[in-house]
Design an enzyme around this catalytic site. Structure first.
Site, mmCIF file in Angstrom:
data_model
loop_
_atom_site.group_PDB
_atom_site.id
_atom_site.type_symbol
_atom_site.label_atom_id
_atom_site.label_comp_id
_atom_site.label_asym_id
_atom_site.label_seq_id
_atom_site.Cartn_x
_atom_site.Cartn_y
_atom_site.Cartn_z
ATOM 1 N N THR A 188 -11.969 22.951 2.589
ATOM 2 C CA THR A 188 -10.684 22.560 2.172
ATOM 3 C C THR A 188 -10.570 21.247 2.116
ATOM 4 O O THR A 188 -10.009 20.265 1.386
ATOM 5 C CB THR A 188 -9.565 23.082 3.240
ATOM 6 O OG1 THR A 188 -9.503 24.748 2.822
ATOM 7 C CG2 THR A 188 -8.382 22.660 2.705
ATOM 8 N N SER A 216 -16.932 27.639 2.879
ATOM 9 C CA SER A 216 -17.464 28.010 3.842
ATOM 10 C C SER A 216 -17.922 29.626 4.019
ATOM 11 O O SER A 216 -18.551 30.020 4.796
ATOM 12 C CB SER A 216 -17.176 27.457 5.219
ATOM 13 O OG SER A 216 -15.939 28.192 5.538
ATOM 14 N N SER A 217 -16.957 30.373 2.924
ATOM 15 C CA SER A 217 -17.405 31.670 2.928
ATOM 16 C C SER A 217 -18.838 31.888 2.485
ATOM 17 O O SER A 217 -19.484 33.011 2.537
ATOM 18 C CB SER A 217 -16.336 32.486 2.191
ATOM 19 O OG SER A 217 -15.044 32.200 2.738
ATOM 20 N N THR A 259 -13.108 25.769 7.342
ATOM 21 C CA THR A 259 -12.626 26.241 8.516
ATOM 22 C C THR A 259 -13.209 27.625 8.678
ATOM 23 O O THR A 259 -13.233 28.344 9.871
ATOM 24 C CB THR A 259 -11.118 25.987 8.775
ATOM 25 O OG1 THR A 259 -10.701 26.697 7.801
ATOM 26 C CG2 THR A 259 -10.827 24.675 8.840
ATOM 27 N N THR A 267 -13.422 29.945 18.041
ATOM 28 C CA THR A 267 -13.057 31.089 17.109
ATOM 29 C C THR A 267 -11.881 30.356 16.167
ATOM 30 O O THR A 267 -11.081 29.745 16.941
ATOM 31 C CB THR A 267 -12.580 32.344 18.042
ATOM 32 O OG1 THR A 267 -13.508 32.807 18.786
ATOM 33 C CG2 THR A 267 -12.125 33.221 17.069
ATOM 34 N N ARG A 306 -18.109 45.902 19.070
ATOM 35 C CA ARG A 306 -16.614 45.534 19.770
ATOM 36 C C ARG A 306 -15.970 46.760 20.447
ATOM 37 O O ARG A 306 -15.521 47.528 19.551
ATOM 38 C CB ARG A 306 -15.848 44.913 18.583
ATOM 39 C CG ARG A 306 -16.758 43.821 17.785
ATOM 40 C CD ARG A 306 -15.913 42.613 17.218
ATOM 41 N NE ARG A 306 -15.158 42.035 18.320
ATOM 42 C CZ ARG A 306 -14.027 41.326 18.089
ATOM 43 N NH1 ARG A 306 -13.800 41.009 16.759
ATOM 44 N NH2 ARG A 306 -13.412 40.776 19.115
ATOM 45 N N CYS A 344 -10.589 42.166 22.685
ATOM 46 C CA CYS A 344 -9.729 41.013 23.287
ATOM 47 C C CYS A 344 -10.150 39.692 22.939
ATOM 48 O O CYS A 344 -11.471 39.391 23.110
ATOM 49 C CB CYS A 344 -9.199 41.156 24.628
ATOM 50 S SG CYS A 344 -8.962 42.726 25.120
HETATM 51 N N1 ASP Z 1 -12.153 28.527 2.562
HETATM 52 C C1 ASP Z 1 -12.136 27.038 3.159
HETATM 53 C C2 ASP Z 1 -13.313 27.091 3.663
HETATM 54 O O1 ASP Z 1 -13.660 27.579 4.673
HETATM 55 C C3 ASP Z 1 -11.230 27.028 4.064
HETATM 56 C C4 ASP Z 1 -11.137 25.794 4.913
HETATM 57 O O2 ASP Z 1 -11.902 24.717 4.675
HETATM 58 O O3 ASP Z 1 -10.063 25.557 5.798
HETATM 59 O O4 ASP Z 1 -14.426 26.488 3.161
#
Ligand code: ASP
Length: 347
Positions: free
Chosen positions: A18, A63-64, A94, A171, A251, A284
């Site tokens: 992002t 990043s997916s 993220t 995390t 888990r 948890c």
């Molecule tokens: N979908 C974005 C990614 O992980 C989200 C982000 O960067 O916050 O590439």
């Protein structure tokens, strides 16, 4: 960006996310823009008295789409530039940042320079962006040195919203807030307010003789498998008997407990006997696995399941990929999973 000199130098690696996206006016979706466009939004970068160079993924990725091949690419970039730079900043989406930070902590054995991952919740061009603050502080941390010239933070970290965290303890906890990451089971390495306050006691100590050894092979023939009340035998058995499956991040409930169904105990026993590595990680978000506490946990110990103690799922998963990638025998992997390789687990 500037000529190389004797002053502190930082390599900025832009993978995507992002932070470097812009809204497509037609579809409304966020799409990547290039690195130079990104830097135009942070003219403040020039105020650093640093040599800052950049490397950009072509094309940048959401990043997916991150995977072990990209982790190997990042490992190679850092290894081949290790002598040239004092620190590294990785701009990353993220969504999977905690996985990448965890993976790199194992793949960069003997790392003694800062590798700081950061990103943002709003694109850097957005008016209220958190990207500027995250990027500028990450650069400052990557360049920070003690009076004797050694780096203050010689490890893989995530910096996000005022918090510097050990990478393999992080995390993602919020899809919405600027405060999007947490290190639930390990203290912060630094807090950034008016000044950056380093909590030196928790930072990995600098070892002058350590040598960087890159590891490129990750074996991802593994699964994350989460328990829930009502879980069905047929599905679980099929998963555990899958011939390609080499390991499971299991888990469990609370302090590492599972239902006492004979079919489950039997299926888990068979799987561990067949050499599959099963790591117990609690569902948890805080606290650790203590399999001896309840009968429902003790039974898992008895069938050869390994406690992941207070590891995050991200750290346990990438550690298992890393150990399997080294083609070690199951017993060695089980004992390595219990020990701390890069500060990812309390022992
Ligand atoms: N979908 C974005 C990614 O992980 C989200 C982000 O960067 O916050 O590439």
């Amino acid at each position: 960006m500037s000529q190389h000199s004797t002053q502190t130098s930082v390599l900025l690696i832009y993978t995507g996310g992002t932070i470097g996206m812009i809204q497509n006016p037609e579809t409304g979706a966020l799409e990547n823009f290039n690195f130079d466009q990104l830097l135009q939004h942070v003219p403040e970068i020039k105020q650093f008295n640093l040599d800052i160079f950049s490397y950009t993924f072509n094309p940048p990725i959401d990043s997916s789409d991150m995977n072990p091949t990209f982790w190997a690419e990042l490992t190679g970039i850092i290894y081949s530039n290790y002598e040239r730079y004092d620190g590294f900043v990785i701009l990353h989406g993220t969504d999977t940042m905690a996985f990448t930070a965890s993976a790199l902590s194992f793949m960069l054995e003997g790392l003694m320079k800062p590798v700081i991952l950061t990103g943002s919740q709003l694109p850097i061009g957005a008016l209220r962006t958190d990207g500027k603050e995250n990027l500028l502080t990450a650069i400052e941390i990557a360049a920070a040195k003690n009076p004797d010239g050694t780096p203050i933070v010689p490890e893989v970290c995530v910096f996000f919203h005022e918090k510097l965290m050990r990478g393999n303890r992080t995390t993602k906890i919020s899809a919405e807030n600027f405060d999007a990451f947490e290190s639930n089971n390990y203290p912060l390495l630094a807090h950034s307010g008016i000044e950056i306050q380093y909590h030196r006691h928790f930072i990995r100590p600098y070892e002058p003789d350590a040598e960087l050894i890159p590891h490129y092979r990750m074996d991802s023939d593994i699964m994350i498998f989460s328990l829930f009340p009502g879980i069905q035998p047929g599905i679980v058995k099929q998963l555990l008997q899958s011939p390609d499956l080499k390991g499971i991040i299991f888990r469990t409930f609370g302090s590492g407990n599972a239902p006492r169904f004979p079919w489950l105990t039997e299926a888990l026993t068979e799987a561990t006997k067949a050499g599959k590595i099963i790591i117990n990680i609690t569902q948890c978000s805080t606290g650790s696995v203590k399999m001896h506490l309840y009968e429902t946990g003790r039974q898992l110990l008895e069938v050869g399941i390994i406690s992941g103690n207070d590891s995050t799922v991200e750290a346990a998963l990438t550690k298992l990929m890393y150990l399997l990638g080294k083609s070690l025998d199951p017993e060695t992997i089980r004992s390595e999973m219990k020990r701390s390789i890069a500060g990812e687990i309390s022992v």
